[in-house]
Write a protein that holds these residues in place. Structure first.
Motif, PDB file in Angstrom:
ATOM      1  N   UNK A  33       0.797  -1.223   0.000  1.00  0.00           N
ATOM      2  CA  UNK A  33       0.000   0.000   0.000  1.00  0.00           C
ATOM      3  C   UNK A  33       0.832   1.276   0.000  1.00  0.00           C
ATOM      4  N   UNK A  34       1.815   1.413   0.904  1.00  0.00           N
ATOM      5  CA  UNK A  34       2.634   2.624   0.905  1.00  0.00           C
ATOM      6  C   UNK A  34       3.463   2.780  -0.372  1.00  0.00           C
ATOM      7  N   UNK A  35       3.883   1.689  -0.942  1.00  0.00           N
ATOM      8  CA  UNK A  35       4.656   1.719  -2.190  1.00  0.00           C
ATOM      9  C   UNK A  35       3.770   2.209  -3.328  1.00  0.00           C
ATOM     10  N   UNK A  36       2.569   1.651  -3.432  1.00  0.00           N
ATOM     11  CA  UNK A  36       1.619   2.052  -4.475  1.00  0.00           C
ATOM     12  C   UNK A  36       1.278   3.535  -4.322  1.00  0.00           C
ATOM     13  N   UNK A  46      -2.577   5.157 -12.089  1.00  0.00           N
ATOM     14  CA  UNK A  46      -2.785   4.003 -11.203  1.00  0.00           C
ATOM     15  C   UNK A  46      -1.597   3.036 -11.291  1.00  0.00           C
ATOM     16  N   UNK A  47      -1.263   2.428 -10.157  1.00  0.00           N
ATOM     17  CA  UNK A  47      -0.106   1.530 -10.065  1.00  0.00           C
ATOM     18  C   UNK A  47      -0.561   0.180  -9.539  1.00  0.00           C
ATOM     19  N   UNK A  48       0.039  -0.874 -10.043  1.00  0.00           N
ATOM     20  CA  UNK A  48      -0.202  -2.236  -9.588  1.00  0.00           C
ATOM     21  C   UNK A  48       1.141  -2.899  -9.352  1.00  0.00           C
ATOM     22  N   UNK A  49       1.340  -3.475  -8.171  1.00  0.00           N
ATOM     23  CA  UNK A  49       2.577  -4.205  -7.869  1.00  0.00           C
ATOM     24  C   UNK A  49       2.359  -5.657  -8.269  1.00  0.00           C
ATOM     25  N   UNK A  50       3.152  -6.133  -9.219  1.00  0.00           N
ATOM     26  CA  UNK A  50       2.998  -7.505  -9.702  1.00  0.00           C
ATOM     27  C   UNK A  50       3.793  -8.506  -8.890  1.00  0.00           C
TER      28      UNK A  50
END
Length: 65
Positions: A33-36, A46-50
């Motif tokens: 969450x903090x990274x996004x 918008x960002x998505x961590x894969x």
């Protein structure tokens, strides 16, 4: 305790560059969450961590890529 994050930025199958390193206040590397939030503020999209590519350190703190 903080953690240091570097991110590879892609769109579809194209590598666009990297962001970081930057510190986030939540030390648990599985918490994205903090990274996004930081990346969305930087990039304005918008960002998505894969996936996590590498973790140096214990389960909390350390460096995450």
């Amino acid at each position: 305790m903080t953690r240091t994050v570097s991110a590879w930025v892609t769109s579809d199958d194209e590598y666009l560059g990297s962001a970081g390193p930057f510190a986030v206040d939540v030390p648990w590397w599985s918490e994205v969450g903090p990274v996004v939030g930081w990346l969305e503020g930087l990039l304005g999209v918008p960002v998505l961590v894969l996936r996590l590519l590498d973790v140096q350190g214990a389960r909390a703190g350390g460096t995450v890529m």
